[in-house]
Design a protein around this motif. Structure first.
Motif, PDB file in Angstrom:
ATOM      1  N   LEU A   1      -6.979   1.375  -7.924  1.00  0.00           N
ATOM      2  CA  LEU A   1      -5.712   0.657  -7.869  1.00  0.00           C
ATOM      3  C   LEU A   1      -6.000  -0.842  -7.730  1.00  0.00           C
ATOM      4  O   LEU A   1      -6.885  -1.237  -6.970  1.00  0.00           O
ATOM      5  N   THR A   2      -5.252  -1.648  -8.463  1.00  0.00           N
ATOM      6  CA  THR A   2      -5.499  -3.089  -8.505  1.00  0.00           C
ATOM      7  C   THR A   2      -4.378  -3.846  -7.805  1.00  0.00           C
ATOM      8  O   THR A   2      -3.197  -3.591  -8.048  1.00  0.00           O
ATOM      9  N   SER A   3      -4.755  -4.785  -6.953  1.00  0.00           N
ATOM     10  CA  SER A   3      -3.772  -5.598  -6.240  1.00  0.00           C
ATOM     11  C   SER A   3      -3.071  -6.554  -7.192  1.00  0.00           C
ATOM     12  O   SER A   3      -3.696  -7.160  -8.062  1.00  0.00           O
ATOM     13  N   SER A   4      -1.747  -6.685  -6.998  1.00  0.00           N
ATOM     14  CA  SER A   4      -0.962  -7.677  -7.733  1.00  0.00           C
ATOM     15  C   SER A   4      -0.705  -8.913  -6.885  1.00  0.00           C
ATOM     16  O   SER A   4       0.136  -9.750  -7.243  1.00  0.00           O
ATOM     17  N   GLY A   5      -1.412  -9.028  -5.760  1.00  0.00           N
ATOM     18  CA  GLY A   5      -1.372 -10.247  -4.970  1.00  0.00           C
ATOM     19  C   GLY A   5      -0.278 -10.288  -3.927  1.00  0.00           C
ATOM     20  O   GLY A   5       0.338  -9.273  -3.579  1.00  0.00           O
TER      21      GLY A   5
ATOM     22  N   ARG B   1       1.465   3.425   2.536  1.00  0.00           N
ATOM     23  CA  ARG B   1       2.368   4.511   2.151  1.00  0.00           C
ATOM     24  C   ARG B   1       3.132   4.089   0.905  1.00  0.00           C
ATOM     25  O   ARG B   1       3.721   3.020   0.852  1.00  0.00           O
ATOM     26  N   GLU B   2       3.107   4.964  -0.094  1.00  0.00           N
ATOM     27  CA  GLU B   2       3.752   4.659  -1.365  1.00  0.00           C
ATOM     28  C   GLU B   2       5.247   4.933  -1.308  1.00  0.00           C
ATOM     29  O   GLU B   2       5.699   5.952  -0.794  1.00  0.00           O
TER      30      GLU B   2
ATOM     31  N   PHE C   1       2.684   0.150  -2.851  1.00  0.00           N
ATOM     32  CA  PHE C   1       2.446   0.097  -1.416  1.00  0.00           C
ATOM     33  C   PHE C   1       1.877  -1.273  -1.077  1.00  0.00           C
ATOM     34  O   PHE C   1       1.419  -2.025  -1.952  1.00  0.00           O
ATOM     35  N   LEU C   2       1.925  -1.593   0.202  1.00  0.00           N
ATOM     36  CA  LEU C   2       1.362  -2.847   0.699  1.00  0.00           C
ATOM     37  C   LEU C   2       0.067  -2.560   1.450  1.00  0.00           C
ATOM     38  O   LEU C   2      -0.056  -1.526   2.122  1.00  0.00           O
ATOM     39  N   SER C   3      -0.886  -3.459   1.340  1.00  0.00           N
ATOM     40  CA  SER C   3      -2.143  -3.366   2.074  1.00  0.00           C
ATOM     41  C   SER C   3      -2.601  -4.775   2.411  1.00  0.00           C
ATOM     42  O   SER C   3      -2.865  -5.567   1.501  1.00  0.00           O
TER      43      SER C   3
ATOM     44  N   GLU D   1      -0.853  -7.560   0.561  1.00  0.00           N
ATOM     45  CA  GLU D   1      -0.905  -7.588  -0.902  1.00  0.00           C
ATOM     46  C   GLU D   1      -0.222  -6.352  -1.473  1.00  0.00           C
ATOM     47  O   GLU D   1      -0.259  -5.267  -0.889  1.00  0.00           O
ATOM     48  N   LEU D   2       0.392  -6.532  -2.628  1.00  0.00           N
ATOM     49  CA  LEU D   2       1.150  -5.471  -3.274  1.00  0.00           C
ATOM     50  C   LEU D   2       0.292  -4.741  -4.303  1.00  0.00           C
ATOM     51  O   LEU D   2      -0.365  -5.368  -5.139  1.00  0.00           O
ATOM     52  N   PHE D   3       0.337  -3.418  -4.236  1.00  0.00           N
ATOM     53  CA  PHE D   3      -0.312  -2.570  -5.237  1.00  0.00           C
ATOM     54  C   PHE D   3       0.790  -1.769  -5.935  1.00  0.00           C
ATOM     55  O   PHE D   3       1.507  -1.008  -5.282  1.00  0.00           O
TER      56      PHE D   3
END
Length: 666
Positions: free
Chosen positions: A356-360, A382-383, A420-422, A425-427
């Protein structure tokens, strides 16, 4: 303050907008742009327009589009960007879309240019059609009253990747605030930055990101026609190298295309070391694709840290989040089964992992919250559905209160996307409506499609995974475009095996089709629901593993007429001894006017009175026509589009040839 005030303040003579290939004008400085658009703004009244009227801009010429856009906003008009007819447009579908956009927006005028004028004039629009030249020739009507921040500036029609296009309304205040926040997130500096864009103007990324950001910051930008990029992707890189371009954005597929170009012909003589922002958005971002691109151009000076995945949508005006500067895109390898079963992101411990790639991080003024189906906030990892709030988001669809109420509710914009957030950052993981649910487990189609496209013989960007009802659950069906024809033997079986191994899914069927068959929007997004409908209706058919055999030489000639409504993927096979075959297309939507077309295609030889050789095939991927100019110039690259095909005799061919010499069209 509005963009009208920004336009009036332009004074720079050292920065400009550049138009690649424009025969009339190569560049316009910002100071010149200010004075020229101030003059043009006074001329709209002579075309019958007044403040608050809607004007549809359907143009492929970047210079004409930008001059018209800026002048219209300065005059207080509401701009409705629309895709112009192109060499890849489907005739009937394009006419329907144009009529709908003009009707829904309440347009008072459609402004276009070139040979598009005749096509649109015959399309039955609800408003008059005028050319850019008619605007420049119109009489000035005195000073115009600039718009207020609360006035409507744009109606952005969505690309229709998940349904019918909807008009997102954007006010002047929201537009300026959003572009300021995006420019700050990218740290745009007109003293050192130089942008390059091939993105279409009617799409939010091309319009907001690569037109309005340069307009706000007075940053020099080079515009390349979208078809030029499709025909010669490396040409875009040559411009980036020659001008030492620093900023460009593109969808994920473009980076895959450029990586494939480098694989076939390693780049030489490029200097991409100045490229500091290679934005990637508009569709799911693949870390593997971006890595292939970075590796392919590493020797040309490209740095992986320039890759900046982002996430956005027209309903947010454009940008929601942008990846910060780093050594490369941030990725997580999540346990695929846990993500599918309980929507929880945990690190993968074995081979069952999904990248999964972060969109920042969200741009200033935007807040992201992940909600469960009951509307409760979810913690990191959590998605759930991505929802937004902020000061510079759009606030509804034009004259569509029902859809507005479903999308903007409880004080938040509900995107319909999952993620989801991590660590802030948004994925982004997919769309709610595209989810494939089999035996209670959720599967995102783009992760399945990435595995399919990794199978040798499948064209990158040419796979679609959809679900269809089967009993009490759903079944997975896959469409895969072959890299070449005929496709490798056993390709469908290999695709099904790969999906089964990676996801534990039983694939109902795999349909292998020719390249260019998968339905996509004008911005290149896959239309999964349309694909599913085509599969269910039987209009999407597989190509055989081997080409049709040639008949024996002694066999009597048999001319096979094409189906009155060809199914997608079908072919007309020219038999031995057939007479001249005319490939006819409908010009400007008028079925009475035909021209013979020479296709530069390995599957088609001959033109005019030439005889086609035996066993040759002509693709018919879609059952409708293309709008075309009167001449044959610029038709390269249109192989595999929709053409009517029929055998004609030598006598009829001679008559048609004579008619053309006399200046008539039959």
């Amino acid at each position: 303050m509005t963009f009208s005030d920004v336009f009036a303040s332009w004074q720079r003579e050292d920065t400009a907008l550049h138009f690649d290939g424009d025969p009339e004008e190569k560049a316009i400085t910002f100071a010149a742009l200010s004075s020229r658009t101030a003059d043009l703004a006074t001329r709209f009244a002579s075309l019958g327009l007044s403040r608050g009227d809607r004007i549809v801009l359907a143009m492929s010429d970047a210079r004409q589009f930008i001059l018209s856009l800026v002048a219209a906003l300065r005059a207080g008009l509401v701009v409705v960007p629309a895709a112009p007819p192109s060499l890849t447009s489907r005739g009937d579908a394009f006419r329907d879309s144009s009529r709908e956009i003009c009707r829904v927006s309440g347009a008072s005028l459609c402004l276009t240019g070139g040979f598009f004028t005749g096509f649109l004039a015959d399309a039955g629009l609800s408003c008059p059609v005028e050319t850019f030249e008619s605007l420049t020739a119109a009489e000035p009507a005195g000073p115009v009253l600039p718009p207020d921040a609360g006035d409507l500036a744009l109606i952005q029609f969505t690309s229709g990747s998940t349904g019918s296009p909807k008009g997102v309304v954007v006010r002047h205040g929201e537009l300026l605030a959003h572009v300021r926040a995006l420019s700050a997130a990218l740290a745009v500096d007109p003293e050192t930055d130089r942008g390059v864009s091939w993105l279409p103007f009617h799409h939010d990324m091309g319009l907001i990101g690569k037109i309005f950001v340069p307009l706000l910051t007075q940053t020099s930008t080079w515009y390349v026609p979208p078809l030029s990029f499709v025909r010669d992707p490396a040409g875009f890189l040559r411009i980036m190298s020659e001008i030492r371009g620093t900023i460009s954005f593109a969808p994920n597929f473009a980076y895959g295309l450029l990586a494939a170009v480098a694989a076939k012909k390693p780049p030489t003589g490029l200097d991409l070391s100045a490229w500091r922002i290679a934005g990637c958005g508009a569709e799911p971002v693949s870390a593997a694709t971006l890595r292939r691109f970075a590796d392919a151009y590493a020797d040309s000076g490209f740095r992986p840290g320039a890759l900046r995945p982002c996430y956005g949508m027209a309903e947010a005006v454009l940008a929601v989040s942008v990846a910060p500067p780093a050594d490369g895109p941030r990725t997580l390898v999540a346990d695929a089964r846990r993500l599918a079963e309980d929507r929880t992101v945990v690190p993968a411990t074995g081979d069952d992992g999904v990248v999964l790639t972060s969109s920042g991080r969200p741009i200033d003024g935007t807040e992201i919250r992940i909600l469960d189906p009951d509307g409760r906030p979810l913690e990191d990892g959590r998605e759930g559905e991505i929802t937004l709030s902020g000061e510079h988001l759009a606030h509804g669809y034009h004259e569509d209160p029902d859809e507005t109420g479903r999308t903007w509710r409880d004080g938040r914009l509900h995107t319909g996307d999952l993620g989801f957030l991590s660590d802030g950052e948004l994925f982004v993981t997919g769309r709610i409506k595209d989810l494939i649910i089999v035996n209670g487990r959720n599967h995102h189609p783009h992760t399945i499609e990435q595995q399919v496209e990794a199978v040798p013989g499948v064209r990158p960007g040419g796979a679609v995974a959809v679900s269809v009802p089967r009993g009490d659950s759903e079944a997975v069906r896959i469409v895969a475009e072959a890299r070449s024809y005929p496709p490798p033997a056993g390709l469908a079986e290999e695709v099904a095996a790969r999906v089964g191994e990676q996801f534990g899914l039983r694939v109902a069927d795999v349909t292998v089709v020719r390249k260019g068959t998968v339905p996509k929007t004008s911005s290149g997004k896959k239309q999964r629901r349309l694909t599913a409908g085509l599969l269910e209706s039987g209009r999407l058919v597989a190509v055989p593993d081997d080409p049709a055999p040639q008949p024996p030489a002694a066999q009597a000639p048999v001319a096979r007429e094409p189906s009155p409504v060809p199914v997608i993927g079908s072919s007309y096979v020219v038999k031995a001894g057939d007479t001249i075959t005319e490939i006819a297309f409908t010009a400007y939507g008028d079925a009475r006017r035909h021209q013979e077309l020479a296709l530069h295609n390995k599957n088609v030889e001959g033109f005019n009175a030439a005889r086609l050789r035996s066993g040759m095939e002509i693709d018919i991927p879609e059952p409708d026509y293309l709008p075309m100019p009167s001449g044959l110039g610029g038709l390269r690259g249109n192989v595999g589009r929709s053409f009517s095909i029929r055998p004609v005799g030598p006598a009829e061919s001679r008559v048609r040839t004579a008619d053309r010499k006399e200046g008539r069209q039959s």
